[in-house]
Design an enzyme around this catalytic site. Sequence first.
Site, PDB file in Angstrom:
ATOM      1  N   HIS A  98       0.851  -1.199   0.000  1.00 33.60           N
ATOM      2  CA  HIS A  98       0.000   0.000   0.000  1.00 33.60           C
ATOM      3  C   HIS A  98       0.879   1.239   0.000  1.00 33.60           C
ATOM      4  O   HIS A  98       1.886   1.291   0.702  1.00 33.60           O
ATOM      5  CB  HIS A  98      -0.962   0.018   1.193  1.00 33.60           C
ATOM      6  N   HIS A 100       1.119   5.100   0.916  1.00 32.04           N
ATOM      7  CA  HIS A 100       0.490   6.158   1.722  1.00 32.04           C
ATOM      8  C   HIS A 100       0.606   7.481   0.967  1.00 32.04           C
ATOM      9  O   HIS A 100       1.697   7.853   0.518  1.00 32.04           O
ATOM     10  CB  HIS A 100       1.232   6.340   3.056  1.00 32.04           C
TER      11      HIS A 100
END
Length: 136
Positions: A98, A100
């Site tokens: 992921h 950010h």
Amino acid sequence: MECIFCKIARKEIPAQVIYEDMHAVGFLDRDPRAAGHTLIVPNRHAETILDLQGGEVGTLFSAVREITALLKKSLHADGFTIGINHGVVAGQAVSHLHVHVIPRFMGDHGTSIHAVITNPPAESVEAIAKKIMALN
Ligand code: AMP
Ligand code: ZN
């Protein structure tokens, strides 16, 4: 698969999804470091960027770009900190890659990505470059 971000990508558990395309989904972090703190994940489970195949890197970062533009426009962010906690040693808590995207605002008292680590090498930068290039 019992992966929380796979489940969010498949809409099996709720999340504040602010962006989706064929390859990636962007949703708000449930414990935001700033308003609009977003996580962008590839739909296909991959733990790190090293587990992505060719074109998947490009599609993920296209989504990062779209989301950054969206957050700038909607929340009037002055800048962004964009980063990946890549691997457990780097603080990766969820083992589905992921990115950010954290909106930054004038006077938010935040710092730069350099604050993440202070572990300068004993060897010179030139010596380290040689070591890296020796494998190329
Ligand atoms: P990291 O340390 O980079 O693995 O960060 C994981 C991030 O995922 C943290 O910022 C968490 O707040 C966030 N997070 C974990 N579970 C969820 C969830 N179900 N929905 C939204 N954000 C989540
Ligand atoms: Zn997953």
